[in-house]
Design an enzyme around this catalytic site. Sequence first.
Site, PDB file in Angstrom:
ATOM      1  N   TYR A 334      16.057  -1.589  -5.716  1.00 15.59           N
ATOM      2  CA  TYR A 334      17.495  -1.885  -5.838  1.00 15.59           C
ATOM      3  C   TYR A 334      18.002  -2.447  -4.512  1.00 15.59           C
ATOM      4  CZ  TYR A 334      22.318  -0.848  -7.538  1.00 15.59           C
ATOM      5  OH  TYR A 334      23.627  -0.914  -7.964  1.00 15.59           O
ATOM      6  N   CYS A 335      18.644  -3.608  -4.556  1.00 19.65           N
ATOM      7  CA  CYS A 335      19.301  -4.224  -3.399  1.00 19.65           C
ATOM      8  C   CYS A 335      18.278  -4.462  -2.287  1.00 19.65           C
ATOM      9  CB  CYS A 335      20.474  -3.355  -2.950  1.00 19.65           C
ATOM     10  SG  CYS A 335      21.555  -4.143  -1.721  1.00 19.65           S
ATOM     11  N   ILE A 336      18.512  -3.970  -1.077  1.00 25.91           N
ATOM     12  CA  ILE A 336      17.586  -4.205   0.029  1.00 25.91           C
ATOM     13  C   ILE A 336      16.213  -3.624  -0.274  1.00 25.91           C
ATOM     14  CG2 ILE A 336      18.282  -2.127   1.296  1.00 25.91           C
ATOM     15  CD1 ILE A 336      17.810  -3.629   3.883  1.00 25.91           C
TER      16      ILE A 336
END
Length: 601
Positions: A334-336
């Site tokens: 998720y995300c980074i």
Amino acid sequence: MATQEDTNGTDFQAMNENLARVEELSARLIKALAARNPPKESLNAPSQELFAKAAASYWGEFLDNPGKLYEQQVEYWGHSVRNFMEAQQTLLQGSGPDEDDALPDPLEGDQRFANPMWKTNPYFRWIKHQYRLNAEAIGQAVEEIDDLGPKEKQRLNFFSQQIIDMMSPTNFLGTNPDALERALETDGESLVRGLENLVADLEANKGEMVVRLADESAFELGVNVATTPGEVVFRNELMELIQYHPTTEQVHTTPIVIFPPWINKYYILDLKEQNSLIKWIVDQGYTLFVVSWVNADPSHAEIGMDDYVEKGFLTAIEQAKAITKQKQVNAVGYCIAGTTLHLTLALMAKRGDKSVKSATFFTALTDFSEQGEFVPFLQDDFIDGIEEEVKQQGVLRSFIMSRTMSFLRSNDLIYKPAIRSYMMGETPPAFDLLYWNGDGSNMPARMVTQYLRGLCQSNAFVTDGIELCGETLHISDVKIPLMAVTCESDHIAAWKDCYRGFKQTGAKDRTFIVSESGHIAGIVNPPSKKKYGYYSDGDLSGDADAWLATASEQSGSWWPTWETWLAKRSGKMIKARTPGDKDHPSLGPAPGTYVMKKATI
């Protein structure tokens, strides 16, 4: 003893008693501010070079075309004088200007100015219109500057808009009718409560003004948020690995390992039963592991992206394989953490490691050639400032990242909560999402520099390749089955930017989804809510617009579609597993210990 009241019922004795309490609060305020450990000045604004270039350009335009600028100034002066005359007329005649004579109102519908007094009271009406005129004048001045590069122009637009938003009359007590009315209604009690809220926020954050968005006393981890039953089955200096108790008699053979971002804490995926992705996955018959990252402190200063890959991603995958006695897992980032999962998969490909059967990415960027709304913060002056900051502190303190994100939506995430808390004296709402949003994490110094320089600025992963863990990694190295879930109105990881990077993977088996809503709500979108739909099955051969033009619009959550895709890659059904084994005894129940640690200022 009778209290002194005016004809409007204002209790002046109560008012004076409330205002007297301000003295005590002022002493606490000064003490809180004395404890402040401020970030580097260079993180508060762009370098003076940007403003110097803008000023030089504006002056050059004046010399080349003075008539144009004079015309603009005369127009501004004329509107300002007219606005003042209308205010005078209203005061003298006791009525507002005629409809035909009234200035147009571009702020109509702006909820900051919803109070009727902005229309009916000549004082507030004059202030509102003058604010609008000033905002338009600033915007026009910036627009007229022609000889700045695209990024410089975007930065100037952004920071000038920040000035406009900050100078809104609603942000000041003397020009906010809602706050003034509340003060009179409560005999000054609202102002005292507001000051108490301000002082409490400053004390909690060592002198930094970080507005609380939620009532923190309303939530307790493991009690009413992050409640899905599980056990910590592994721990090292970087992460705890949680394995969740099964809720079905049988589970798929291949386990799932979720890697949340370490900018925030993992329980965004487990806020409450009704919207917990973690619980939902377990309920579908999967053995689920989730990483809970350590909240970094100065002792973690030298931890870098390579450590997150080796001690975080690869270690979590190996531990999940060992516990479940499987050769492969399905991974989610998720995300980074999605960005880093891409790096990990590229590294595994280089090493011939086939431990990941499929990977899913939630709002994950890999191609940073277009920096979107983060352009103002990803130029050298800001990155230089961050490097100085983390060198001194050992971490990028969470409030700096939180503040940066908030400024992208400053009226909603800074000024509105501040007005509600500090001027109106209201208690922040008991909202689990906002509670999570305020429970941030610090990031290690070396990791921050590597991420900003190597990925965001150099964009090495999709160009020449990035050096990491002894290998040169490129996104084309990633060839396993992939799914990317992005969000239509995501201002952190714009879906078109996610798409551009996703297309550059080497995988033949690729699925791309665009969920309605933003960075959080588009992901935390349970089927039971029936709130947001999604787009899927577009043609991946073209650009993002071409994909969307060919995609099918679906109602409801994307979760079941993902689960159908995942089930085909998760093997047969076997007897449900209990967390851990003899080599991995429980180190404590979920949500674990790392998630409990608060970020230091």
